[in-house]
Design an enzyme around this catalytic site. Structure first.
Site, short mmCIF file in Angstrom:
data_model
loop_
_atom_site.label_atom_id
_atom_site.label_comp_id
_atom_site.label_asym_id
_atom_site.label_seq_id
_atom_site.Cartn_x
_atom_site.Cartn_y
_atom_site.Cartn_z
CE1 TYR A 1 -4.22 -1.17 -0.40
CE2 TYR A 1 -3.65 -2.69 1.37
CZ TYR A 1 -4.50 -2.29 0.35
OH TYR A 1 -5.61 -3.02 0.06
CD GLU B 1 -6.59 -29.26 5.56
OE1 GLU B 1 -7.20 -28.61 4.69
OE2 GLU B 1 -6.50 -30.50 5.54
CG ASP C 1 -9.99 -31.84 5.09
OD1 ASP C 1 -10.39 -32.35 6.16
OD2 ASP C 1 -10.40 -30.73 4.68
#
Length: 388
Positions: A103, A189, A262
């Site tokens: 920025y 996770e 997962d």
């Protein structure tokens, strides 16, 4: 001593910055086009012959940047602008995030990834890590369990409430006096799984440390109320502070470390990021990777072993307009050299996922009972991993 080392390191980096910019100015003053050589690193490739050298931390070649190519000139422009900001941070001994840097010149940088690449290039040129530049990542990690430590003089006592989540320190280099009676470290996770374990008081029954990655920013001094994070879910790719903190704990405590993700290609990719590091920051992999980490689950073979019903299994995506499809990502992962040379049991599980064409979430195990994950699945997996 730490203050002296930090001051000396800043002085050394500022000297390197001056030398680098002076060499460019000297070339320009005599009408010569500057040439910048940037070492290239990688932590894996697709060579299946076993002859690659990806396990080495040495450079795998050089990239040559010159003003004679427009794309290179643009890249050098961004690099020098970011380098000027880094120089200011070091001179003033202040810290800034990658987003802060973006920025400062948003119209020039155009995208955050442009700044990220410049920061990585600067780290390679100056032979340092990102935190040495006083460029910090927003902390996303959470930790709970049998652990106590100091960060910059502030005490974090997880042992007093082992099922209470604390933010992982951002300034990992300031962590000291680590104390633990844990028997292992468990990396999960997903924040939702972390929450499930906290609600089940997993750490009361199991002497361990549990780490995950949140999907939103947490103020360093705030304990986490899980009700505020119920709807914050996402892929748990680890941020730099979490990876550095995990590595520090493994080095200091010498504990076994397990990872629960997962059962899909993205979960596996998260696992390999912890173990081998990310390709984007391969130059710093030796300080970020945790080669001791073991895959605890969820395995593709677990769907049959634990009797998951059909509705719990999801088809691997064949085509995805926004992301690499599950099938293509799995195939790409299978070509990585470390699955050709080692970890053959990981490879067999991935091949099984591709063969069956299905995936499932860790939470699918709750089909048996809400606390099946914490009371049955994880403890039994730990026993097998430790040979009990």
């Amino acid at each position: 001593m730490e203050g002296k080392r930090s001051s000396s390191q800043r002085s050394d980096l500022l000297r390197k910055i001056r030398e680098f910019t002076r060499s460019i100015l000297d070339d320009l003053s005599i009408g010569k086009s500057p040439v910048v050589l940037i070492d290239r690193f990688r932590n894996y490739c697709t060579d299946n012959t076993g002859n690659c050298c990806c396990s080495s931390d040495l450079s795998k070649g050089k990239e040559i940047l010159t003003l004679q190519r427009e794309c290179h000139a643009r890249r050098l422009d961004v690099l020098l602008r970011v380098l000027l900001i880094v120089q200011q941070l070091l001179q003033e001994n202040r810290h800034g995030s990658k987003r802060d840097i973006y920025y400062m010149h948003p119209s020039v940088f155009s995208d955050q990834s442009v700044v990220d690449r410049a920061i990585n290039d600067i780290c390679i040129l100056l032979q340092c890590s990102r935190h040495n530049l006083n460029v910090v990542s927003v902390g996303k990690g959470l930790v709970m369990g049998w652990l106590r430590f100091l960060e910059a003089g502030k005490k974090f006592d997880c042992i007093n409430g082992p099922n209470t989540a604390y933010p992982v320190p951002v300034h990992v280099e300031e962590v000291k006096d680590i104390v633990s009676v844990a028997q292992y470290i468990l990396v999960v996770e997903k924040e939702s799984v972390f929450q499930r374990l906290a609600n089940d008081k997993f750490c009361n029954k199991n002497r361990c440390i549990v780490i995950t990655v949140s999907t939103y920013f947490v103020q360093p001094s705030v304990k986490i109320n899980f009700l505020t994070m119920f709807f914050c879910q996402g892929r748990g790719y680890p941020d730099i502070p979490t990876r550095r903190f995990l590595r520090l704990l493994v080095e200091k405590l010498h504990l076994h470390v397990y990872c629960l993700v997962d059962c899909d290609p993205y979960g596996f990719d998260i696992l390999t990021t912890y173990r081998f590091g990310s390709m984007q920051m391969a130059y710093d992999a030796k300080f970020l990777r945790v080669p001791e980490i073991e895959w605890l689950g969820a395995f593709p073979s677990d769907s049959e072993k634990y009797g998951l019903p059909e509705p719990c299994l999801l088809p691997l995506t064949a085509e995805d307009p926004e992301l690499l499809s599950d099938k293509r990502k799995t195939e790409a992962i299978l070509h990585r050299c470390y699955l050709q040379q080692e970890l053959l049991h990981w490879r067999l599980e991935l091949e099984l996922m591709l063969q069956r064409g299905v995936k499932f979430e860790i939470e699918a195990l709750s089909v048996h009972s809400l606390s099946f994950l914490s009371e049955n699945y994880i403890p039994s997996k730990i026993q097998v991993a430790e040979g009990v």
